[in-house]
Write a protein that holds these residues in place. Structure first.
Motif, short mmCIF file in Angstrom:
data_model
loop_
_atom_site.label_atom_id
_atom_site.label_comp_id
_atom_site.label_asym_id
_atom_site.label_seq_id
_atom_site.Cartn_x
_atom_site.Cartn_y
_atom_site.Cartn_z
N ASN A 97 55.46 -29.77 74.61
CA ASN A 97 54.99 -31.06 74.09
C ASN A 97 53.50 -31.28 74.27
O ASN A 97 53.06 -32.38 74.60
CB ASN A 97 55.78 -32.21 74.71
CG ASN A 97 57.25 -32.11 74.40
OD1 ASN A 97 57.64 -32.19 73.24
ND2 ASN A 97 58.06 -31.89 75.41
N THR A 98 52.72 -30.22 74.05
CA THR A 98 51.27 -30.32 74.20
C THR A 98 50.56 -29.63 73.04
O THR A 98 51.16 -28.87 72.28
CB THR A 98 50.78 -29.67 75.52
OG1 THR A 98 51.13 -28.28 75.51
CG2 THR A 98 51.37 -30.35 76.74
N ILE A 99 49.27 -29.90 72.93
CA ILE A 99 48.35 -29.17 72.06
C ILE A 99 47.37 -28.47 72.99
O ILE A 99 46.82 -29.10 73.90
CB ILE A 99 47.57 -30.13 71.12
CG1 ILE A 99 48.51 -31.00 70.30
CG2 ILE A 99 46.61 -29.33 70.24
CD1 ILE A 99 49.39 -30.27 69.33
N ARG A 100 47.15 -27.18 72.78
CA ARG A 100 46.24 -26.42 73.63
C ARG A 100 45.03 -25.98 72.82
O ARG A 100 45.16 -25.55 71.67
CB ARG A 100 46.95 -25.22 74.24
CG ARG A 100 48.05 -25.66 75.22
CD ARG A 100 48.79 -24.52 75.86
NE ARG A 100 47.98 -23.64 76.67
CZ ARG A 100 47.69 -23.83 77.96
NH1 ARG A 100 48.15 -24.90 78.58
NH2 ARG A 100 46.96 -22.96 78.63
N LYS A 101 43.85 -26.09 73.42
CA LYS A 101 42.60 -25.70 72.78
C LYS A 101 42.06 -24.44 73.45
O LYS A 101 42.03 -24.34 74.68
CB LYS A 101 41.56 -26.82 72.90
CG LYS A 101 40.21 -26.48 72.31
CD LYS A 101 39.22 -27.63 72.50
CE LYS A 101 37.86 -27.29 71.95
NZ LYS A 101 36.90 -28.41 72.13
N TYR A 102 41.62 -23.48 72.60
CA TYR A 102 41.04 -22.22 73.07
C TYR A 102 39.73 -21.97 72.34
O TYR A 102 39.56 -22.41 71.20
CB TYR A 102 41.98 -21.04 72.76
CG TYR A 102 43.32 -21.13 73.42
CD1 TYR A 102 43.54 -20.55 74.66
CD2 TYR A 102 44.37 -21.80 72.82
CE1 TYR A 102 44.78 -20.64 75.28
CE2 TYR A 102 45.61 -21.90 73.44
CZ TYR A 102 45.80 -21.32 74.66
OH TYR A 102 47.03 -21.42 75.27
N THR A 103 38.82 -21.25 72.99
CA THR A 103 37.62 -20.79 72.29
C THR A 103 38.02 -19.64 71.37
O THR A 103 39.17 -19.21 71.38
CB THR A 103 36.55 -20.30 73.29
OG1 THR A 103 37.06 -19.14 73.97
CG2 THR A 103 36.16 -21.38 74.29
N SER A 104 37.07 -19.12 70.64
CA SER A 104 37.37 -18.03 69.71
C SER A 104 37.62 -16.70 70.40
O SER A 104 38.01 -15.74 69.75
CB SER A 104 36.23 -17.87 68.70
OG SER A 104 35.03 -17.54 69.38
N THR A 105 37.48 -16.63 71.72
CA THR A 105 37.59 -15.34 72.42
C THR A 105 38.96 -14.90 72.93
O THR A 105 39.09 -13.72 73.23
CB THR A 105 36.61 -15.29 73.60
OG1 THR A 105 36.83 -16.38 74.47
CG2 THR A 105 35.21 -15.22 73.12
N PRO A 106 40.01 -15.51 73.13
CA PRO A 106 40.37 -16.91 73.29
C PRO A 106 40.44 -17.33 74.76
O PRO A 106 41.32 -16.90 75.49
CB PRO A 106 41.76 -16.97 72.68
CG PRO A 106 42.38 -15.67 73.07
CD PRO A 106 41.23 -14.68 73.11
N THR A 107 39.54 -18.14 75.19
CA THR A 107 39.56 -18.68 76.54
C THR A 107 40.13 -20.09 76.48
O THR A 107 39.72 -20.90 75.64
CB THR A 107 38.13 -18.71 77.12
OG1 THR A 107 37.61 -17.38 77.12
CG2 THR A 107 38.12 -19.28 78.52
N PHE A 108 41.08 -20.38 77.37
CA PHE A 108 41.69 -21.72 77.41
C PHE A 108 40.62 -22.74 77.77
O PHE A 108 39.83 -22.55 78.69
CB PHE A 108 42.83 -21.75 78.43
CG PHE A 108 43.39 -23.13 78.64
CD1 PHE A 108 44.19 -23.72 77.68
CD2 PHE A 108 43.09 -23.84 79.78
CE1 PHE A 108 44.70 -25.00 77.86
CE2 PHE A 108 43.60 -25.11 79.98
CZ PHE A 108 44.41 -25.69 79.01
N VAL A 109 40.61 -23.88 77.03
CA VAL A 109 39.66 -24.96 77.29
C VAL A 109 40.37 -26.15 77.91
O VAL A 109 40.02 -26.60 78.99
CB VAL A 109 38.93 -25.39 76.00
CG1 VAL A 109 38.01 -26.58 76.25
CG2 VAL A 109 38.15 -24.22 75.41
N LYS A 110 41.37 -26.69 77.19
CA LYS A 110 42.12 -27.82 77.73
C LYS A 110 43.39 -28.05 76.93
O LYS A 110 43.61 -27.43 75.90
CB LYS A 110 41.27 -29.09 77.76
CG LYS A 110 40.86 -29.65 76.41
CD LYS A 110 40.02 -30.91 76.65
CE LYS A 110 39.53 -31.54 75.39
NZ LYS A 110 38.80 -32.78 75.65
N SER A 111 44.19 -28.98 77.46
CA SER A 111 45.48 -29.29 76.86
C SER A 111 45.62 -30.80 76.75
O SER A 111 45.10 -31.53 77.60
CB SER A 111 46.59 -28.72 77.75
OG SER A 111 47.85 -28.98 77.22
#
Length: 131
Positions: free
Chosen positions: A77-91
């Motif tokens: 039940n979340t949306i996760r954001k990653y950079t293009s490298t893919p490094t996790f940014v936040k949820s």
């Protein structure tokens, strides 16, 4: 149906839920049964990278104009954001129906006019997500 990945790799990805060819020409796929999101080479279909850590039943996926990747982590039940490298940014999100909560988010798109993602829950309401 299985989806072939690169002639030299002799692998298949079965159970693809979403395929996305982004505005930047990058090809993404989500496979809920494998709890994985893929970036594929759009010419050879070879795997460029995968995201599987902390994903549960990923479905919708989009890329913003900065190359950030957003994944509907439906099982959590979340949306996760990653950079293009893919490094996790936040949820974002948690289970529920209140503000900032989701009930199995399945689709997401990036709104280039606002330079950020917009989420469309199944109920068709729109929930704006900030960076």
């Amino acid at each position: 149906a299985a989806f072939g990945i690169g002639a030299r790799h002799h692998r298949r990805i079965g159970g693809i839920c979403r395929l996305l060819l982004s505005g930047a020409g990058r090809l993404f796929a989500t496979v809920p049964g494998a709890n994985t999101a893929y970036l594929l080479n759009s010419t050879s279909l070879a795997t460029v990278w995968t995201i599987s850590t902390s994903l549960s039943n990923p479905q919708g996926i989009c890329e913003d104009s900065a190359g950030n990747v957003f994944v509907c982590n439906t099982g959590n039940n979340t949306i996760r954001k990653y950079t293009s490298t893919p490094t996790f940014v936040k949820s974002w999100g948690a289970a529920g129906t209140g503000n900032g909560q989701f009930s199995g988010p399945t689709d997401i798109f990036c709104d280039p006019a606002h330079l950020g993602p917009e989420m469309r829950p199944l109920a068709q309401e729109q929930l704006r997500l900030g960076h």
